[in-house]
Design a protein around this motif. Sequence first.
Motif, PDB file in Angstrom:
ATOM      1  N   PHE A  57      -2.065 -14.540 -25.744  1.00 40.39           N
ATOM      2  CA  PHE A  57      -3.306 -13.757 -25.841  1.00 40.39           C
ATOM      3  C   PHE A  57      -2.972 -12.319 -25.457  1.00 40.39           C
ATOM      4  N   ASN A  58      -3.917 -11.420 -25.653  1.00 40.93           N
ATOM      5  CA  ASN A  58      -3.732 -10.029 -25.256  1.00 40.93           C
ATOM      6  C   ASN A  58      -3.788  -9.919 -23.729  1.00 40.93           C
ATOM      7  N   PHE A  59      -2.880  -9.158 -23.171  1.00 43.35           N
ATOM      8  CA  PHE A  59      -2.909  -8.943 -21.722  1.00 43.35           C
ATOM      9  C   PHE A  59      -2.236  -7.624 -21.381  1.00 43.35           C
ATOM     10  N   ALA A  60      -2.630  -7.086 -20.247  1.00 36.69           N
ATOM     11  CA  ALA A  60      -2.088  -5.810 -19.779  1.00 36.69           C
ATOM     12  C   ALA A  60      -0.853  -6.048 -18.919  1.00 36.69           C
ATOM     13  N   ILE A  61       0.072  -5.088 -18.949  1.00 37.19           N
ATOM     14  CA  ILE A  61       1.278  -5.158 -18.116  1.00 37.19           C
ATOM     15  C   ILE A  61       0.944  -4.589 -16.738  1.00 37.19           C
ATOM     16  N   GLN A  62       1.118  -5.380 -15.729  1.00 36.70           N
ATOM     17  CA  GLN A  62       0.791  -4.937 -14.382  1.00 36.70           C
ATOM     18  C   GLN A  62       1.927  -4.096 -13.804  1.00 36.70           C
ATOM     19  N   LYS A  63       1.542  -3.085 -13.066  1.00 34.30           N
ATOM     20  CA  LYS A  63       2.538  -2.263 -12.385  1.00 34.30           C
ATOM     21  C   LYS A  63       3.115  -3.042 -11.206  1.00 34.30           C
ATOM     22  N   THR A  64       4.349  -2.734 -10.876  1.00 37.51           N
ATOM     23  CA  THR A  64       4.954  -3.356  -9.697  1.00 37.51           C
ATOM     24  C   THR A  64       4.375  -2.715  -8.441  1.00 37.51           C
ATOM     25  N   GLN A  65       4.550  -3.389  -7.339  1.00 35.90           N
ATOM     26  CA  GLN A  65       4.052  -2.856  -6.082  1.00 35.90           C
ATOM     27  C   GLN A  65       4.758  -1.554  -5.727  1.00 35.90           C
ATOM     28  N   GLU A  66       6.024  -1.425  -6.111  1.00 30.45           N
ATOM     29  CA  GLU A  66       6.768  -0.192  -5.841  1.00 30.45           C
ATOM     30  C   GLU A  66       6.163   0.978  -6.610  1.00 30.45           C
ATOM     31  N   GLU A  67       5.799   0.716  -7.872  1.00 36.57           N
ATOM     32  CA  GLU A  67       5.180   1.780  -8.665  1.00 36.57           C
ATOM     33  C   GLU A  67       3.836   2.194  -8.080  1.00 36.57           C
ATOM     34  N   ILE A  68       3.044   1.226  -7.677  1.00 34.44           N
ATOM     35  CA  ILE A  68       1.745   1.546  -7.082  1.00 34.44           C
ATOM     36  C   ILE A  68       1.924   2.313  -5.778  1.00 34.44           C
ATOM     37  N   ASN A  69       2.913   1.915  -4.976  1.00 30.82           N
ATOM     38  CA  ASN A  69       3.173   2.625  -3.715  1.00 30.82           C
ATOM     39  C   ASN A  69       3.590   4.065  -3.958  1.00 30.82           C
ATOM     40  N   GLU A  70       4.402   4.292  -4.991  1.00 28.84           N
ATOM     41  CA  GLU A  70       4.818   5.660  -5.320  1.00 28.84           C
ATOM     42  C   GLU A  70       3.624   6.512  -5.724  1.00 28.84           C
ATOM     43  N   GLU A  71       2.732   5.958  -6.547  1.00 32.84           N
ATOM     44  CA  GLU A  71       1.544   6.706  -6.955  1.00 32.84           C
ATOM     45  C   GLU A  71       0.645   7.003  -5.758  1.00 32.84           C
ATOM     46  N   LYS A 208     -11.171  11.767   4.200  1.00 28.73           N
ATOM     47  CA  LYS A 208     -10.860  10.352   4.000  1.00 28.73           C
ATOM     48  C   LYS A 208     -11.588   9.794   2.783  1.00 28.73           C
ATOM     49  N   LYS A 209     -12.850  10.151   2.625  1.00 26.21           N
ATOM     50  CA  LYS A 209     -13.635   9.656   1.497  1.00 26.21           C
ATOM     51  C   LYS A 209     -13.046  10.118   0.170  1.00 26.21           C
ATOM     52  N   THR A 210     -12.672  11.378   0.096  1.00 19.13           N
ATOM     53  CA  THR A 210     -12.095  11.913  -1.142  1.00 19.13           C
ATOM     54  C   THR A 210     -10.765  11.238  -1.463  1.00 19.13           C
ATOM     55  N   LEU A 211      -9.940  11.023  -0.408  1.00 16.93           N
ATOM     56  CA  LEU A 211      -8.651  10.362  -0.624  1.00 16.93           C
ATOM     57  C   LEU A 211      -8.854   8.933  -1.122  1.00 16.93           C
ATOM     58  N   GLU A 212      -9.804   8.204  -0.520  1.00 22.15           N
ATOM     59  CA  GLU A 212     -10.061   6.828  -0.950  1.00 22.15           C
ATOM     60  C   GLU A 212     -10.552   6.771  -2.393  1.00 22.15           C
ATOM     61  N   GLU A 213     -11.361   7.746  -2.785  1.00 19.95           N
ATOM     62  CA  GLU A 213     -11.835   7.770  -4.170  1.00 19.95           C
ATOM     63  C   GLU A 213     -10.682   7.964  -5.144  1.00 19.95           C
ATOM     64  N   GLU A 214      -9.768   8.856  -4.790  1.00 23.15           N
ATOM     65  CA  GLU A 214      -8.627   9.093  -5.679  1.00 23.15           C
ATOM     66  C   GLU A 214      -7.696   7.881  -5.723  1.00 23.15           C
ATOM     67  N   LEU A 215      -7.511   7.228  -4.550  1.00 23.73           N
ATOM     68  CA  LEU A 215      -6.656   6.039  -4.529  1.00 23.73           C
ATOM     69  C   LEU A 215      -7.282   4.894  -5.327  1.00 23.73           C
ATOM     70  N   SER A 216      -8.607   4.800  -5.283  1.00 22.95           N
ATOM     71  CA  SER A 216      -9.278   3.719  -6.003  1.00 22.95           C
ATOM     72  C   SER A 216      -9.183   3.875  -7.513  1.00 22.95           C
ATOM     73  N   GLN A 217      -8.884   5.078  -7.956  1.00 25.01           N
ATOM     74  CA  GLN A 217      -8.781   5.331  -9.392  1.00 25.01           C
ATOM     75  C   GLN A 217      -7.392   5.029  -9.949  1.00 25.01           C
ATOM     76  N   ILE A 218      -6.486   4.587  -9.062  1.00 28.78           N
ATOM     77  CA  ILE A 218      -5.134   4.236  -9.533  1.00 28.78           C
ATOM     78  C   ILE A 218      -5.220   3.015 -10.439  1.00 28.78           C
ATOM     79  N   SER A 219      -4.642   3.098 -11.577  1.00 26.72           N
ATOM     80  CA  SER A 219      -4.615   1.968 -12.504  1.00 26.72           C
ATOM     81  C   SER A 219      -3.482   1.022 -12.109  1.00 26.72           C
TER      82      SER A 219
END
Length: 681
Positions: A57-71, A208-219
Amino acid sequence: MKELLNKWYKNHALVYKMLLFLVTTLFIVYLFPKTGKFRYSFEKGKPWQSENLYAPFNFAIQKTQEEINEEQLEIENNAPVYFEIDREIPETIKLNYITKFNEVFNDSTTSKRTLFRQGTDMVETLYENGILDTDYPYSNDKQVVLVASNNTVEKRIEYRGLIEINQLRNRLESFLKQSTSAENKNKMISLFFDIVKPNVTLNETLTKKTLEEELSQISHTRGSIDKDQLIISKGQVVEDEEYNILKSLKSEYESQVWNTANYNWVLVAYTLLVALALLMLLLFLQKYRLEVFQNNTKVTFIFFNIALMVLLTTLVINYNSQYIYVVPLCILPLVLKAFFDARLGLFSHVLTVLLLGFIVPNSYEYMFLQIIGGIVTILTVSELYKRANLFISVGQITLIYIIAYFAFFVIHEGQITTLKWDTFGLFILCGLATLFVQPLIYIYEKIFGLVSDVSLLELSDTNTKLLKKLSNKAPGTFHHSLNVANLAESAANEIGANAMLVRVGALYHDIGKMKNPTYFTENQSNGINPHDELSNRESAGVIVDHVLNGIEIAKKYNLPDRVIDFIRTHHGTSVVYYFYMKEKAENEDVQIEDFSYPGPKPFSKETAILMMCDSVEAASKSLKEPTTTKINDFVENIINKQMESGQFLNANITFKEIQSIKKVLKHKLANIYHLRIEYPE
């Protein structure tokens, strides 16, 4: 209806086992994660063993934890810091400056006017961006957003544009011209230190609020795979990219397929597999451990421990799967070996590990480590009641864990530079937790009424209250019991039976003689025989009753059932031969049952050993001028008579083992009577 109830009552033990089996199965399935199980296994750097894999089926490729940590790190570094600025303070400072300046410089010279203008410019410069209330650990190029009290943005600058308190003197000195005298310069600096106030403070909430908003937008995904697209070909090495795609497919499969059409079918499949594993355990008990199978308490104990290990492992996985190796799974074979035997302990351990393979990450690695750990536990732990043995065995188990994990890590990574040393600490914690088996065994003994070698060791102490009472009331019987215990222990060691159990059984087998001690020859020290005043039947009854009296006393003193079994069986269904023959000489019409022990016959190697040793030791006192030949014939005659009367039919003891026991008894008796080898003349 009555027939149905009678049938149920007759088979209540089997019905209980069925209910226990069902409840345990459902409980374990309930603990299993509510996800499906990906059908393929794969490892990074290894060839793909299955056929070509196409996306189902169609599915998205998940980023690794290392990639997410770098972002996340990049966003944290680039995210601006919000400072709240107060624009009213500079106006107040300007007014205070005029008043203070006139107080300090009260003349009207030209230099005073020049100095005043310099001070006014300094106030404007200092408060152009603002003065910080304290020093903050930000780099000079850190982006700063100045906001008003209502959080409206006023300007964006770099952190270097703000003035820190410790920079104030340097800034003031650089503002004052070189032509200014040293006296006026010091006065101006003192003046400004009196009137200057910070007007910029960190707005932690907004930052803190602004940082959390930006972090929450990480794909958490990058790209996608379309249905029927080739993911990997057979034989292709699973590199980083393929590994990430396969992990994404596995995660998507386990989260979607389970929760849609196949939920009930997967649940049924899990139930069948768990039921199959537990059924194998029941069949094993029925075929090879019938005594355990027939005892519902023991079956419940085994199932309880298996369910407990699954529960502990599930709780740890739900908390953090990285701590999976802290669970002391080797406690299971240790406990079962302490109460039963090594074979049952290992069999139950392997089945438990197979069940846990459904819920743990890296199931093959986990199962290999735990099965090897269980085997090492069974092979190394002997005589658990000796504390040093347990510490040594736990150390060996921990070492095996570490070696096996190291080997798996090298196979997966191909190097040791990235070795996770924290995992070794988890294995050490697991070893320390395994030491809890000693108090756990004590708790199980109290809850389930079982007996382990640790309790047997305590019971073997001749200073116990019951044995002291025996030595005071029936000293001859006590001495006889000690001799029988020594003989039985040697015989048990010779054929590989439980020497500790048979020794304890021998120490307590004749405690029933305390009720009428003088009716037994070993306690008759004054030459008076009470049997002279009784009939043969009455005398035989007194002798036989010592078995029933012993059972009663043992229960009163809470002796374990395994020890009471020795009291029940040490005479089997044999005949009180002396009084039987005496009665037969007087009356030919005599029933042998009136002079027989009630039984049952010995039903284990240990109880059979006690019967042989008890008879041989008691009868050996009648030997006159013993020689090696006499002792050999004497032992052979006694044990052969017991075999001919079928006393050992229910015991799982072989002819070869009986011959070995005879050999031990002959040797021991020869040593007791200090006999030398008879040389030919």
